[in-house]
Design an enzyme around this catalytic site. Structure first.
Site, PDB file in Angstrom:
ATOM      1  N   ASN A  63      63.238 198.078 -23.090  1.00  0.00           N
ATOM      2  CA  ASN A  63      62.207 198.937 -23.664  1.00  0.00           C
ATOM      3  C   ASN A  63      60.952 198.161 -24.063  1.00  0.00           C
ATOM      4  O   ASN A  63      59.851 198.711 -24.043  1.00  0.00           O
ATOM      5  CB  ASN A  63      62.769 199.749 -24.827  1.00  0.00           C
ATOM      6  CG  ASN A  63      63.671 200.864 -24.312  1.00  0.00           C
ATOM      7  OD1 ASN A  63      63.470 201.377 -23.202  1.00  0.00           O
ATOM      8  ND2 ASN A  63      64.696 201.215 -25.087  1.00  0.00           N
ATOM      9  N   GLU A 101      72.680 195.808 -22.298  1.00  0.00           N
ATOM     10  CA  GLU A 101      72.068 194.703 -23.034  1.00  0.00           C
ATOM     11  C   GLU A 101      73.048 194.267 -24.129  1.00  0.00           C
ATOM     12  O   GLU A 101      73.511 195.107 -24.903  1.00  0.00           O
ATOM     13  CB  GLU A 101      70.745 195.151 -23.671  1.00  0.00           C
ATOM     14  CG  GLU A 101      69.661 195.463 -22.647  1.00  0.00           C
ATOM     15  CD  GLU A 101      68.352 195.952 -23.283  1.00  0.00           C
ATOM     16  OE1 GLU A 101      67.305 195.396 -22.954  1.00  0.00           O
ATOM     17  OE2 GLU A 101      68.396 196.890 -24.110  1.00  0.00           O
ATOM     18  N   SER A 117      69.689 201.890 -29.440  1.00  0.00           N
ATOM     19  CA  SER A 117      68.645 201.447 -28.518  1.00  0.00           C
ATOM     20  C   SER A 117      67.398 201.044 -29.275  1.00  0.00           C
ATOM     21  O   SER A 117      66.469 200.498 -28.709  1.00  0.00           O
ATOM     22  CB  SER A 117      68.318 202.560 -27.521  1.00  0.00           C
ATOM     23  OG  SER A 117      67.886 203.706 -28.215  1.00  0.00           O
ATOM     24  N   HIS A 121      74.014 197.706 -25.681  1.00  0.00           N
ATOM     25  CA  HIS A 121      73.150 198.853 -25.394  1.00  0.00           C
ATOM     26  C   HIS A 121      73.343 199.316 -23.959  1.00  0.00           C
ATOM     27  O   HIS A 121      72.893 198.677 -23.020  1.00  0.00           O
ATOM     28  CB  HIS A 121      71.683 198.461 -25.656  1.00  0.00           C
ATOM     29  CG  HIS A 121      70.711 199.545 -25.322  1.00  0.00           C
ATOM     30  ND1 HIS A 121      69.466 199.298 -24.786  1.00  0.00           N
ATOM     31  CD2 HIS A 121      70.812 200.891 -25.425  1.00  0.00           C
ATOM     32  CE1 HIS A 121      68.846 200.441 -24.585  1.00  0.00           C
ATOM     33  NE2 HIS A 121      69.640 201.420 -24.955  1.00  0.00           N
TER      34      HIS A 121
END
Ligand code: COA
Length: 651
Positions: A194, A155, A122, A143
């Site tokens: 993120n 992802e 991540s 991910h």
């Protein structure tokens, strides 16, 4: 390696991510090897899978028995044994670059030369991980989000050398296990979710550090005012305050004083019993809805939008991918790009400029792409275009909450596309359905079907998360139901799963309803202190009569598809495996039928039902007379005489 060649998957790491990935992969039918460095770890991961499969079986969420799924999962400690025959290796090892590089160097030796190596990292660079191998073009990021069994997003990240073939195979693999992939086309730190989520906590922390807001105020405003599932401080307590601290340190970014204080005091959140809230002596987050008053939410949101604009401008991700990512990966009620388009990109830009001028801090520096959009007049929905096109730029409108397809045969299929909220209806979704129906040339349409995306619901009702902070004057629920009800073509609701509240009302506004046997129907509004506001009280009492309608509305309980069929609420309740066939039969009749006759029949039935019999009969007779002059009627009669299928043109 192409997607079609993937049969055997090795998952490296049996921790919370690894075992979850192995589980969803096996559930989808792949044979899986779960591997960790010690037998104990593998066993514990395997037990976690067993436990989770039992839960899924209890809730009827898997089609097979847990035993059948487990039969496809082998375990291993030896790396060679785990990957020797793998087509795809998904690595979920601890997040340390050195360790990963060693592992990938070994993998390069041991895995078949054509195998794809996918990392679930991540936070680490895919490009750097890939550099440890001699097959950088076959290394990709996949991910997953925690827990993989529940979270739908993955992802799919390109490293610098990743080929389209590899990324596409990974993307299709993710789809094949029932998850939603988004492309992250460049290996940027934090990837999409993120990166955009970063400012959510960061800006709130700066505001509190600067004495411009309080913790409770920020959390209450973002949750109760703006509909986020958690406030920034509550979220940070859950993930661990130290995590955000280290991410900033590593990226060389300044840490807001309040974060520093907490880390120095070893108050890291839930895991230490205390963070921004007290979990030992207190009850954790204790803010009240009214606490959010006066909080500048736009300041937090503007920074997230800015981050999104950077990703779009740098060709890392499309606005669609970003919004899907934030909805599915972070539980946002709406994607940041869509929300910014509503807010007005000029307002967002102005906010950033104001802050940038006042502080000269880099974090407020507007992204070039945002500036470009505003300068091009693309300031959002009101201007007709922003991140998305609303039909103002001359192009086709982008829809963000529905999907649709119009076939050559005139079948317009509409999918309610908010699976993360069980396709709950929010204002956007209702507006988009109306817009689509009003802007698709009706002469191209012969029949419309509605269905829910995902495998759990047609729609679980109005979006409850949008209720707080709503101004009653802005509530206008009726247009979508009226538009569907009065649509001049036959409409069919394809119901598989929950059909509740506003979703139920949408189905009732359709002409016909076909449901799987496992579907459930109800009006839970009463338990929320509400009543069905989209025709649910009126349509049911006309369709079902008083006892049944009142039972549904006043008791608020759900009824089975079998009962719904018996009551006359739906046309058919059919076994899962026959569902698509039955739908096809309905649709075949509707798309081939005579459009004008169906339009008038629908109209006189709808209008007549609300009128007395004489008036209804007069309407019917007028319509009948009108049809006698149509080409379609001639065609129908001719086809009958010639013993062939009629071909109606709608003239
Ligand atoms: N509005 C907004 N979100 C909704 C929703 C609604 N009407 N119905 C479900 N969701 C969301 C849930 O919050 C949950 O999101 P999360 O995973 O981020 O927590 C997700 O959809 C899945 O629902 P969940 O409740 O976890 O599934 P379940 O199988 O336990 O229960 C229902 C399914 C339908 C029984 C339950 O979700 C429910 O009662 N929903 C509300 C129905 C309602 O009252 N509708 C009328 C509104 S006027």
């Amino acid at each position: 390696m192409e997607f079609g060649d993937i049969e055997r998957v090795a998952v490296l790491g049996a921790g919370s991510m690894g075992h979850g990935i192995a589980e969803v992969t096996a559930v989808a039918g792949y044979s899986v090897v779960l591997r960790d460095v010690e037998q104990e770890l593998v066993d514990s991961g395997y037990e976690d899978i067993e436990w989770s499969l039992e839960k899924l079986a209890e809730k009827d969420r898997i089609d097979e028995s847990p035993g059948d799924v487990l039969a496809r999962i082998e375990t291993a400690v030896d790396l060679d044994e785990a990957v020797a025959e793998a087509d795809l290796v998904i690595e979920a090892a601890p997040e340390r670059m050195e360790l990963k590089k060693e592992l990938y160097a070994e993998l390069d030796e041991l895995a078949p030369p054509e195998a794809i190596l996918a990392s679930n990292t991540s936070s680490l660079s895919i490009t750097e991980i890939a550099s440890a191998t001699g097959r950088e073009e076959q290394v990709v990021g996949t991910h997953f989000f925690n827990p993989p069994v529940k979270m739908d997003l993955v992802e799919v990240i390109y490293g610098a050398e990743t080929t389209d073939e590899t990324a596409e195979a990974a993307y299709e693999f993710v789809e094949s296990i029932g998850k939603t992939p988004i492309y992250v086309r460049k290996d940027v730190n934090g990837f999409v979710v993120n990166s955009v989520l970063g400012p959510f906590g960061d800006e709130a922390a700066w505001m509190v550090s600067g004495g411009e807001a309080t913790i409770r105020q920020a959390d209450a405003a973002m949750v109760h005012g703006r509909g986020y599932p958690m406030g920034p401080f509550e979220l940070s307590d859950m993930t661990g305050i130290d995590i955000g601290y280290h991410v900033r340190k590593e990226a060389g970014r300044e840490v807001p004083p309040i974060v520093k204080e907490k880390v120095e005091a070893d108050e890291l959140g839930r895991k230490t019993g205390k963070g921004y809230y007290d979990y030992e002596d207190g009850d954790g987050p204790d803010y009240e809805p009214g606490d959010g008053e006066g909080f500048d939410a736009l300041r937090v949101e503007a920074r997230m939008v800015n981050e999104a604009a950077k990703l779009v401008g740098d060709d890392v991700a499309t606005p669609e991918a970003i919004d899907t990512g934030m909805r599915l990966g972070a539980g946002f009620p709406k994607g940041p790009c869509r929300r910014a388009d509503e807010e007005g990109l000029d307002r967002v830009l102005e906010k950033l400029r104001e802050l940038h001028e006042a502080t000269s801090e880099d974090r407020y520096e507007p992204a070039a792409h945002l500036v470009e959009l505003v300068e091009a007049g693309k300031t959002g929905e009101d201007a007709g275009a922003g991140f998305f096109d609303y039909g103002g730029g001359g192009g086709e409108r982008d829809y963000t909450t529905i999907e649709h397809e119009l076939g050559d045969d005139g079948l317009l299929e509409i999918v309610l596309d908010r699976p993360e909220r069980l396709n709950a209806l929010n204002q956007d979704l209702m507006e988009e359905v109306v817009h689509l129906l009003e802007h698709t040339p009706v002469e191209d349409v012969r029949c419309v079907t509605f269905e829910g995306s995902g495998d759990r619901a047609f729609s679980a009702g109005a979006d409850i998360t949008g209720f707080s902070g709503i101004d009653p004057h802005e509530v206008d629920v009726t247009p979508v139901f009226t538009t569907v009800d009065e649509y001049p073509r036959p409409t069919l609701a394809k119901i598989d799963g929950y059909c509740l509240g506003g979703g139920h009302e949408l189905a009732l506004a359709c002409d016909m309803r076909v449901a799987t046997e496992s579907s459930e129907f109800g009006f839970p509004e009463i338990s929320l202190g509400l009543l069905p506001g989209g025709g649910g009280t009126q349509r049911t009492i006309r369709m079902l009569g008083e006892p049944r309608a009142k039972e549904l509305v006043l008791r608020g309980n759900r009824i089975s598809a079998a009962r719904a069929e018996e009551w006359g609420l739906i046309n058919r309740a059919v076994p899962e495996e026959e569902f698509e066939d039955v739908i096809e039969e309905f649709v075949a009749d509707l798309v081939d039928g005579p459009p004008i006759a169906m339009k008038l029949a629908k109209q006189v039935m709808n209008d007549g039902a609300d009128d007395d019999l004489d008036a209804g009969l007069r309407m019917e007779s007028q319509a009948f007379g009108m049809l006698l002059t149509t080409d379609d009627m001639m065609e129908g009669a001719a086809a009958f005489m010639e013993d062939r299928e009629p071909e109606f043109e709608g003239n």
